[in-house]
Design a protein around this motif. Structure first.
Motif, PDB file in Angstrom:
ATOM      1  N   PRO A  18       0.802  -1.231   0.000  1.00  0.00           N
ATOM      2  CA  PRO A  18       0.000   0.000   0.000  1.00  0.00           C
ATOM      3  C   PRO A  18       0.833   1.278   0.000  1.00  0.00           C
ATOM      4  O   PRO A  18       0.282   2.373  -0.167  1.00  0.00           O
ATOM      5  CB  PRO A  18      -0.820  -0.113   1.291  1.00  0.00           C
ATOM      6  CG  PRO A  18      -0.116  -1.113   2.121  1.00  0.00           C
ATOM      7  CD  PRO A  18       0.655  -2.013   1.222  1.00  0.00           C
ATOM      8  N   ASP A  19       2.160   1.159   0.166  1.00  0.00           N
ATOM      9  CA  ASP A  19       3.012   2.348   0.104  1.00  0.00           C
ATOM     10  C   ASP A  19       3.141   2.889  -1.322  1.00  0.00           C
ATOM     11  O   ASP A  19       3.632   3.996  -1.529  1.00  0.00           O
ATOM     12  CB  ASP A  19       4.415   2.037   0.635  1.00  0.00           C
ATOM     13  CG  ASP A  19       4.403   1.941   2.152  1.00  0.00           C
ATOM     14  OD1 ASP A  19       3.451   2.468   2.756  1.00  0.00           O
ATOM     15  OD2 ASP A  19       5.319   1.318   2.717  1.00  0.00           O
ATOM     16  N   TYR A  20       2.762   2.069  -2.289  1.00  0.00           N
ATOM     17  CA  TYR A  20       2.831   2.525  -3.679  1.00  0.00           C
ATOM     18  C   TYR A  20       1.531   3.197  -4.073  1.00  0.00           C
ATOM     19  O   TYR A  20       0.450   2.769  -3.675  1.00  0.00           O
ATOM     20  CB  TYR A  20       3.094   1.346  -4.625  1.00  0.00           C
ATOM     21  CG  TYR A  20       4.553   1.013  -4.759  1.00  0.00           C
ATOM     22  CD1 TYR A  20       5.323   1.561  -5.777  1.00  0.00           C
ATOM     23  CD2 TYR A  20       5.167   0.156  -3.855  1.00  0.00           C
ATOM     24  CE1 TYR A  20       6.668   1.264  -5.893  1.00  0.00           C
ATOM     25  CE2 TYR A  20       6.516  -0.158  -3.961  1.00  0.00           C
ATOM     26  CZ  TYR A  20       7.263   0.405  -4.978  1.00  0.00           C
ATOM     27  OH  TYR A  20       8.603   0.113  -5.096  1.00  0.00           O
ATOM     28  N   ARG A  21       1.659   4.267  -4.855  1.00  0.00           N
ATOM     29  CA  ARG A  21       0.481   4.914  -5.446  1.00  0.00           C
ATOM     30  C   ARG A  21       0.481   4.614  -6.938  1.00  0.00           C
ATOM     31  O   ARG A  21       1.547   4.557  -7.565  1.00  0.00           O
ATOM     32  CB  ARG A  21       0.524   6.422  -5.215  1.00  0.00           C
ATOM     33  CG  ARG A  21      -0.038   6.794  -3.839  1.00  0.00           C
ATOM     34  CD  ARG A  21      -0.327   8.269  -3.751  1.00  0.00           C
ATOM     35  NE  ARG A  21       0.879   9.076  -3.863  1.00  0.00           N
ATOM     36  CZ  ARG A  21       0.959  10.181  -4.595  1.00  0.00           C
ATOM     37  NH1 ARG A  21      -0.076  10.600  -5.283  1.00  0.00           N
ATOM     38  NH2 ARG A  21       2.077  10.882  -4.645  1.00  0.00           N
ATOM     39  N   LEU A  22      -0.692   4.436  -7.488  1.00  0.00           N
ATOM     40  CA  LEU A  22      -0.804   4.043  -8.893  1.00  0.00           C
ATOM     41  C   LEU A  22      -1.591   5.067  -9.694  1.00  0.00           C
ATOM     42  O   LEU A  22      -2.630   5.558  -9.234  1.00  0.00           O
ATOM     43  CB  LEU A  22      -1.510   2.680  -8.971  1.00  0.00           C
ATOM     44  CG  LEU A  22      -1.842   2.156 -10.368  1.00  0.00           C
ATOM     45  CD1 LEU A  22      -0.590   1.715 -11.101  1.00  0.00           C
ATOM     46  CD2 LEU A  22      -2.806   0.980 -10.272  1.00  0.00           C
ATOM     47  N   ARG A  23      -1.076   5.414 -10.860  1.00  0.00           N
ATOM     48  CA  ARG A  23      -1.823   6.212 -11.838  1.00  0.00           C
ATOM     49  C   ARG A  23      -1.847   5.422 -13.138  1.00  0.00           C
ATOM     50  O   ARG A  23      -0.852   4.759 -13.470  1.00  0.00           O
ATOM     51  CB  ARG A  23      -1.113   7.552 -12.101  1.00  0.00           C
ATOM     52  CG  ARG A  23      -1.445   8.640 -11.084  1.00  0.00           C
ATOM     53  CD  ARG A  23      -0.717   9.921 -11.424  1.00  0.00           C
ATOM     54  NE  ARG A  23       0.728   9.733 -11.364  1.00  0.00           N
ATOM     55  CZ  ARG A  23       1.593  10.170 -12.261  1.00  0.00           C
ATOM     56  NH1 ARG A  23       1.182  10.809 -13.306  1.00  0.00           N
ATOM     57  NH2 ARG A  23       2.891   9.961 -12.148  1.00  0.00           N
ATOM     58  N   VAL A  24      -2.947   5.496 -13.854  1.00  0.00           N
ATOM     59  CA  VAL A  24      -3.048   4.744 -15.109  1.00  0.00           C
ATOM     60  C   VAL A  24      -3.457   5.688 -16.237  1.00  0.00           C
ATOM     61  O   VAL A  24      -4.353   6.516 -16.060  1.00  0.00           O
ATOM     62  CB  VAL A  24      -4.093   3.603 -15.006  1.00  0.00           C
ATOM     63  CG1 VAL A  24      -4.000   2.690 -16.212  1.00  0.00           C
ATOM     64  CG2 VAL A  24      -3.908   2.808 -13.727  1.00  0.00           C
ATOM     65  N   ARG A  25      -2.777   5.573 -17.351  1.00  0.00           N
ATOM     66  CA  ARG A  25      -3.094   6.381 -18.529  1.00  0.00           C
ATOM     67  C   ARG A  25      -3.205   5.461 -19.745  1.00  0.00           C
ATOM     68  O   ARG A  25      -2.543   4.417 -19.795  1.00  0.00           O
ATOM     69  CB  ARG A  25      -1.960   7.384 -18.816  1.00  0.00           C
ATOM     70  CG  ARG A  25      -1.980   8.606 -17.920  1.00  0.00           C
ATOM     71  CD  ARG A  25      -0.725   9.431 -18.150  1.00  0.00           C
ATOM     72  NE  ARG A  25       0.461   8.756 -17.647  1.00  0.00           N
ATOM     73  CZ  ARG A  25       1.685   8.981 -18.094  1.00  0.00           C
ATOM     74  NH1 ARG A  25       1.889   9.837 -19.060  1.00  0.00           N
ATOM     75  NH2 ARG A  25       2.723   8.346 -17.576  1.00  0.00           N
ATOM     76  N   PRO A  26      -4.000   5.850 -20.729  1.00  0.00           N
ATOM     77  CA  PRO A  26      -4.041   5.028 -21.952  1.00  0.00           C
ATOM     78  C   PRO A  26      -2.816   5.309 -22.810  1.00  0.00           C
ATOM     79  O   PRO A  26      -2.279   6.416 -22.766  1.00  0.00           O
ATOM     80  CB  PRO A  26      -5.317   5.520 -22.652  1.00  0.00           C
ATOM     81  CG  PRO A  26      -5.490   6.923 -22.178  1.00  0.00           C
ATOM     82  CD  PRO A  26      -4.913   7.006 -20.797  1.00  0.00           C
ATOM     83  N   ILE A  27      -2.388   4.329 -23.561  1.00  0.00           N
ATOM     84  CA  ILE A  27      -1.286   4.545 -24.507  1.00  0.00           C
ATOM     85  C   ILE A  27      -1.920   4.815 -25.861  1.00  0.00           C
ATOM     86  O   ILE A  27      -2.589   3.947 -26.420  1.00  0.00           O
ATOM     87  CB  ILE A  27      -0.351   3.325 -24.559  1.00  0.00           C
ATOM     88  CG1 ILE A  27       0.365   3.181 -23.209  1.00  0.00           C
ATOM     89  CG2 ILE A  27       0.659   3.456 -25.693  1.00  0.00           C
ATOM     90  CD1 ILE A  27       1.182   1.936 -23.068  1.00  0.00           C
TER      91      ILE A  27
END
Lengths: 153, 495
Positions: free
Chosen positions: B394-403
């Protein structure tokens, strides 16, 4: 041999003449940035450097082997040719890759990296030439240059 | 003597500078195959596999398993990228692969159920033909779909009303012509209210593994004056129970839910069954596909539903969350914050990782992973919502973008870019799971009170009790007590 040449050219991590990204390109990091499956330039350029050094040594000491070219200044003349050749080879190959876009676009490569690698290759060819021509047994069969080294006569 | 030395040295130089690796020969051979006809046939693919299989060249390492066998999917991905590099217009689909397309070999019956309760009258009465035209496109596409064995047309309300079994093109056309209030009424059944639990129950009870059910409805609940929340909670439990029972019979059952928009003109019945006469607005309606995973995958892959007049705005697939599959992924060397080594990235290992030391990002470690979810049944938008992911740390933060840039050769073949960031860098096996859950668009499209539908902002874009309905289905597939991973991406971080 790839890693051996890589360590040598990167001066065992002590003197970085060029970026880590250039090191990855020369190890063969492919254009799709997936793995080290492209041309392993470190190996190819390393072997060319070794063979060209031995060739220049043979040229001066065994092929030309002339009393007209057996002074230290002549040694330096041959060395200059060798150094220039190796600089050009090591500069031109990655430079062409950059110009043609033949590299992983996640690597940050620029001309100074090419100059740095060219310099590193040139320096190693000079060192190898000094070593080979300083060992008397390699010069022993030369008729006119068996006493010629980079510091004498 | 001089000549011998010179000749030997020249030969050695020539040998060293002219040698061509097995991978170079392989690439050349593949390019020749591709240039011939713009595709790689079975025979050509087998020749390439044999070349790669019989070579010890390190260049083939990424396509081989630990046992030394060729991974066909990885080989095809590599070839597609290589061809793109050479400006040859080909993608993975043009490269023959063992087993590709086998999911389409089994035919199945398609049972279409169009809800004809009074709440649907407004869609077929509208001046705009958007709903009816989309229905015609949908039915025509289903009728022409090669995997469709027979197409059976039905209305549904309190009971199933068969219209035409083994429908032909003419029957589809007749069905379309009869999409009107008068015909809806004449078909009978209890049209006054929509018991969605009962409708789903009827469909699930007759569903077999050789059938794909297509249910079209506005899915507006009819609490009929009862306490709406209690009624909806009851319906959620009922729907969960119906789908649990259906899954017992057919563990491979899956549901695809597509949300469309069409003009509604007529009487809208709110949660108290109060009529709102002459109500006109763009309203959502839904197409549900209920069938096996293979059936739904094949219909979605064939884009039967997308190739309709109005298309669909949102899609959700609820599928069995068994063993999570691993999508094709790649850890990118850059951009990044901090440092790491590229040497083991192909194996998913981020080695020699160091957090940033500069003042701006001191202590931050960030890297990117490109993943290919194109083979998933889920809508691409599902993978853009970071709340649909679960990270083992849970220490990681995630962002997602389309390619979107398909000209970038390093990202070609990947659909999503996952950016992971932490300020607590440590040695670990980081697992990125895409989990099965109800996506955000369902809650955004759901209403609990539609009494002010004519005046409340955005209310006409919503469906009463939609979240309860879909949670009921979701709970049957994704128990809340479990993680329910659909896809997993394992990455090793080494400092």
């Amino acid at each position: 041999m790839l890693e051996v040449f890589a360590k040598i050219y990167e001066w065992f991590g002590l003197i970085p003449f060029y970026s880590k990204d250039m090191g990855d390109h020369l190890r063969g990091f492919d254009v799709t940035c997936t793995d080290y499956i492209a041309t392993p330039w470190y190996s190819y350029i390393g072997w060319i450097m070794v063979v060209s050094t031995l060739f220049v040594f043979a040229l001066q000491y065994h092929i030309v082997d002339s009393s007209r070219y057996n002074k230290a200044k002549h040694w330096w003349l041959f060395a200059l040719g060798l150094v220039l050749l190796n600089f050009l080879i090591a500069f031109a190959i990655p430079y062409n890759d950059i110009q043609d876009g033949e590299f992983c676009n996640q690597l940050k490569l620029n001309i100074s990296d090419c100059v740095g690698f060219g310099f590193s290759n040139a320096l190693w060819s000079l060192i190898l030439f000094i070593i080979v021509s300083s060992i008397p047994v390699f010069r022993a069969k030369s008729t006119n240059c068996r006493h010629t080294t980079f510091w004498k006569p | 003597m001089k000549f011998t030395v010179l000749a030997s040295l020249l030969f050695a130089l020539l040998f060293l500078t002219s040698c061509e690796s097995d991978l170079d020969k392989f690439n050349e051979q593949a390019l020749n195959f591709a240039k011939n006809d713009g595709s790689i046939s079975q025979q050509e693919f087998e020749v390439l596999v044999e070349t790669a299989q019989n070579s010890d060249d390190r260049g083939f390492r990424p396509f081989k398993t630990e046992a030394g066998e060729i991974d066909y999917a990885k080989l095809a991905d590599y070839l597609a990228k290589r061809f793109a590099r050479e400006q040859i217009e080909m993608d993975v689909a043009d490269i023959w692969q063992p087993g590709a397309g086998s999911a389409l070999t089994n035919k199945f019956n398609v049972n279409v159920f169009l809800e004809n309760s009074a709440s649907m009258d407004g869609y077929v009465d509208a001046n705009s033909t958007a709903f009816k035209a989309t229905m015609l496109d949908l039915l025509t596409n289903l009728e022409n779909y090669p995997a469709t064995d027979t197409l059976n047309l039905n209305y549904i309300n309190s009971t199933i009303i068969p219209v035409k079994a083994a429908a032909s093109k003419t029957d589809v056309s007749d069905f379309y012509q009869n999409l009107n209030r008068g015909n809806f009424k004449s078909q009978g059944g209890k049209r006054g209210s929509s018991d969605i639990g009962e409708i789903l129950s009827q469909i699930l009870n007759r569903q077999t593994s050789n059938e794909l059910s297509v249910l079209v409805s506005d899915f507006v609940f009819s609490p009929g004056g009862q306490n709406a929340v209690k009624y909806l909670e009851g319906q959620r439990s009922l729907i969960r129970s119906e789908f649990l029972a259906a899954r017992q019979k057919n563990p491979d059952l899956a549901v695809a839910i597509l949300q469309g928009q069409a003009q509604f003109e007529g009487t809208y019945y709110d949660l108290n069954n109060k009529p709102h006469a002459k109500f006109a607005a763009e309203r959502p309606y839904y197409v549900w596909l209920i069938g096996t995973v293979a059936q739904i995958q094949s219909v979605l892959d064939a884009k039967i539903l997308n190739q309709t007049r109005s298309g669909y705005t949102n899609t959700l697939v609820i599928q069995p969350a068994g063993e999570a599959t691993r999508p094709a992924f790649k850890v990118l060397y850059s951009p990044k914050i901090g440092q790491f080594d590229a040497k083991s990235l192909a194996q998913g290992v981020v080695s020699d990782a160091q957090a940033a030391r500069d003042d701006r990002n001191k202590g931050v470690f960030e890297f990117n992973v490109a993943a290919n979810f194109s083979k998933s049944m889920q809508d691409a938008g599902y993978f853009l919502d970071s709340t649909n992911y679960k990270l083992s740390d849970p220490d990681y933060r995630l962002r997602v973008r389309p390619i979107t840039d398909q000209n970038d050769v390093s990202l070609r073949g990947f659909t999503h870019l996952l950016t992971l960031r932490t300020t607590n860098l440590k040695d670990e096996k980081l697992q990125i799971d895409v989990v099965g859950k109800v996506p955000g668009w369902v809650y955004a499209s759901s209403s609990e009170d539609d009494t002010q539908i004519e005046t409340a902002a955005d209310e006409n874009d919503k469906t009463l009790g939609l979240s309860y309905l879909i949670e009921g289905v979701s709970d049957a597939f994704y128990p809340r007590s479990q993680a329910n991973p659909l896809y997993t991406i394992p990455i090793t971080i080494k400092k």
